[in-house]
Design a protein around this motif. Structure first.
Motif, mmCIF file in Angstrom:
data_model
loop_
_atom_site.group_PDB
_atom_site.id
_atom_site.type_symbol
_atom_site.label_atom_id
_atom_site.label_comp_id
_atom_site.label_asym_id
_atom_site.label_seq_id
_atom_site.Cartn_x
_atom_site.Cartn_y
_atom_site.Cartn_z
ATOM 1 N N ILE A 39 0.831 -1.207 0.000
ATOM 2 C CA ILE A 39 0.000 0.000 0.000
ATOM 3 C C ILE A 39 0.864 1.255 0.000
ATOM 4 O O ILE A 39 0.529 2.257 -0.646
ATOM 5 C CB ILE A 39 -0.953 -0.019 1.211
ATOM 6 N N ARG A 40 2.004 1.207 0.683
ATOM 7 C CA ARG A 40 2.890 2.371 0.752
ATOM 8 C C ARG A 40 3.405 2.785 -0.621
ATOM 9 O O ARG A 40 3.750 3.955 -0.842
ATOM 10 C CB ARG A 40 4.094 2.079 1.648
ATOM 11 N N ARG A 41 3.462 1.847 -1.553
ATOM 12 C CA ARG A 41 3.931 2.199 -2.892
ATOM 13 C C ARG A 41 2.923 3.074 -3.630
ATOM 14 O O ARG A 41 3.288 3.794 -4.556
ATOM 15 C CB ARG A 41 4.195 0.927 -3.697
ATOM 16 N N ARG A 42 1.655 3.006 -3.204
ATOM 17 C CA ARG A 42 0.610 3.804 -3.847
ATOM 18 C C ARG A 42 0.117 4.937 -2.960
ATOM 19 O O ARG A 42 -0.392 5.947 -3.458
ATOM 20 C CB ARG A 42 -0.572 2.906 -4.224
ATOM 21 N N ILE A 43 0.243 4.773 -1.648
ATOM 22 C CA ILE A 43 -0.152 5.818 -0.697
ATOM 23 C C ILE A 43 1.086 6.180 0.121
ATOM 24 O O ILE A 43 1.441 5.456 1.062
ATOM 25 C CB ILE A 43 -1.294 5.332 0.224
ATOM 26 N N PRO A 44 1.775 7.254 -0.191
ATOM 27 C CA PRO A 44 3.036 7.555 0.485
ATOM 28 C C PRO A 44 2.883 7.934 1.961
ATOM 29 O O PRO A 44 3.831 7.793 2.727
ATOM 30 C CB PRO A 44 3.603 8.735 -0.323
ATOM 31 N N ALA A 76 -3.590 2.806 8.348
ATOM 32 C CA ALA A 76 -5.025 2.733 8.643
ATOM 33 C C ALA A 76 -5.755 1.853 7.640
ATOM 34 O O ALA A 76 -6.634 1.064 8.008
ATOM 35 C CB ALA A 76 -5.615 4.149 8.643
ATOM 36 N N VAL A 77 -5.394 1.969 6.364
ATOM 37 C CA VAL A 77 -6.022 1.125 5.346
ATOM 38 C C VAL A 77 -5.708 -0.342 5.607
ATOM 39 O O VAL A 77 -6.585 -1.218 5.530
ATOM 40 C CB VAL A 77 -5.558 1.547 3.940
ATOM 41 N N ALA A 78 -4.436 -0.632 5.917
ATOM 42 C CA ALA A 78 -4.038 -2.026 6.165
ATOM 43 C C ALA A 78 -4.755 -2.608 7.379
ATOM 44 O O ALA A 78 -5.165 -3.769 7.371
ATOM 45 C CB ALA A 78 -2.522 -2.110 6.352
ATOM 46 N N ILE A 79 -4.938 -1.793 8.427
ATOM 47 C CA ILE A 79 -5.549 -2.295 9.659
ATOM 48 C C ILE A 79 -7.063 -2.405 9.528
ATOM 49 O O ILE A 79 -7.658 -3.468 9.761
ATOM 50 C CB ILE A 79 -5.192 -1.379 10.848
ATOM 51 N N PHE A 80 -7.717 -1.312 9.120
ATOM 52 C CA PHE A 80 -9.175 -1.254 9.196
ATOM 53 C C PHE A 80 -9.867 -1.789 7.942
ATOM 54 O O PHE A 80 -11.034 -2.180 8.005
ATOM 55 C CB PHE A 80 -9.623 0.175 9.469
ATOM 56 N N ALA A 81 -9.174 -1.795 6.821
ATOM 57 C CA ALA A 81 -9.796 -2.322 5.603
ATOM 58 C C ALA A 81 -9.480 -3.800 5.385
ATOM 59 O O ALA A 81 -10.196 -4.474 4.640
ATOM 60 C CB ALA A 81 -9.342 -1.514 4.383
ATOM 61 N N LEU A 82 -8.430 -4.307 6.024
ATOM 62 C CA LEU A 82 -8.022 -5.697 5.788
ATOM 63 C C LEU A 82 -7.949 -6.507 7.074
ATOM 64 O O LEU A 82 -8.582 -7.549 7.200
ATOM 65 C CB LEU A 82 -6.676 -5.718 5.061
ATOM 66 N N ALA A 83 -7.171 -6.024 8.071
ATOM 67 C CA ALA A 83 -6.967 -6.810 9.285
ATOM 68 C C ALA A 83 -8.247 -6.950 10.094
ATOM 69 O O ALA A 83 -8.595 -8.049 10.542
ATOM 70 C CB ALA A 83 -5.871 -6.172 10.139
#
Length: 383
Positions: free
Chosen positions: A52-57, A64-71
């Motif tokens: 995600i960091r490659r697209r959202i710096p 937040a995306v990794a935690i709340f949208a996936l985890a």
């Protein structure tokens, strides 16, 4: 050293530092399961976070995306699978479904009365306004408050887990740089941290996450298969079989075949013994779904992330087995963590401590000279 030569100010500050370390140690010890599971969530989401960091710096947004949208959705799915298993275990104990008469102050006569409108109108409410009835009602209210407190405490623990994983994703690089600048003179912490981080990623993302996902997939797939099962040849305790398949995936080589092979054999023998040879197609569907959906697909998805393991398979298996026995439910996370810390301490630090020589990681592990740059805990890297 004479007492007069002691820097009293520094001694006081060292004492304050010791008290702070003791207080933090007590906090972590009191909530060790929460912190350990938070570390697991961090390692389970870090590969996704790095992509995600490659697209959202912005690291905060990416974390937040990794935690709340996936985890978080994955945790809710696992929780739902455990709920199915718990309900099936409840049925297997022959205790039946929820029984309102188990609530203090409620009996079958009262339920029959409340379900009849005519009886409610003719009811003498004064007979219920007794000291005994009020005390039982107060006990019921207390039970409800206890349940609310239980779920509230669970929500707080969940918040701490997600918050810990979030800040490790976002600020892990700063934390590693702080420790290396503060205490690392010869690259020891970098070498030790890189080795520990590599095996943590293998254990948490490669093994435990695979077991959790496999168990969840198994519970859902087998429960859905039972919906279409022919009469007399369903999957026995489908949700429990799916959970056991996830646990068995931790066993090297054979894995969950220890579970679904015997179950498929039992279903085939049962069909033959009952003369229901026409239902053997469902046994074949069960075996095929187990091999492809439950066994092969999760393994293929996670296999690229399990490369480079340096721990002995037998030692890891003992850690998985002894951890829950020693520490409880979180032991399956804590015991492998302790194993990794101890193994790499013995490999990198202990030999030169015993000989009294300066600790230099490359003297123990020549591969460190060709490592891909210094270790940065939590930095974006190619997973």
């Amino acid at each position: 050293m004479p007492f007069n030569d002691v820097d009293r100010s520094r001694a006081v500050w060292w004492g304050v530092g010791g008290l702070l370390v003791a207080a933090l140690t007590y906090v972590v010890y009191s909530f060790v399961g929460t912190f350990v599971f938070g570390v697991f969530i961090y390692y389970a989401t870090r590969p996704v976070f790095n992509r995600i960091r490659r697209r959202i710096p912005q690291p905060s947004v990416a974390a937040a995306v990794a935690i709340f949208a996936l985890a978080l959705p994955a945790m809710l799915l696992v929780g739902y699978a455990l709920l199915i298993v718990a309900n099936q275990l409840y049925d297997l104990t022959n205790r039946g479904v929820f029984d309102p008469t188990r609530i203090p102050g409620i009996d079958q006569e009262l339920l029959d009365t409340l379900s009849d409108p005519e009886a409610i109108l003719a009811l003498d409410w004064g007979q219920y306004l007794t000291v005994d009835t009020i005390s039982r009602l107060a006990g019921s209210v207390s039970n409800v408050l206890d349940a609310v407190a239980f779920f509230g405490t669970g929500a707080i623990h969940l918040f701490v887990m997600l918050a810990l994983a979030f800040y490790l994703l976002r600020d892990g690089g700063r934390l590693s740089r702080f420790f290396t600048r503060f205490a690392d003179q010869h690259g020891v912490i970098q070498a030790y941290g890189r080795a520990v981080d590599r095996d943590y990623r293998s254990i948490f993302f490669g093994n435990i996450l695979n077991a959790m996902l496999t168990g969840t997939i198994g519970v859902i797939v087998y429960s859905l298969l039972n919906v279409a099962a022919p009469a007399g040849n369903h999957i026995p305790a489908a949700a429990l079989v799916g959970l056991l398949a996830g646990v068995a995936s931790l066993v090297p080589i054979v894995g969950m075949k220890l579970v679904y092979f015997p179950v498929a054999g039992f279903m085939a023998i049962r069909a033959a013994a009952n003369g229901d040879v026409g239902t053997l197609w469902f046994v074949a569907v069960f075996a095929l779904a187990s091999f492809v959906v439950v066994d092969t697909i999760p393994d293929l998805v996670l296999r690229p992330y399990v490369s480079g393991r340096s721990l002995h398979v037998g030692a890891v298996m003992l850690a998985y087995t002894l951890g829950p026995l020693l520490f409880g439910w979180y032991g399956i996370f804590l015991m492998p963590m302790l194993l990794v810390l101890a193994v790499h301490f013995a490999r990198i630090v202990l030999p030169e401590l015993l000989t009294g020589e300066p600790i230099k990681p490359y003297a123990v592990d020549p591969s460190y000279l060709t490592a891909e740059g210094p270790f940065r805990f939590g930095d974006v890297e190619e997973e």
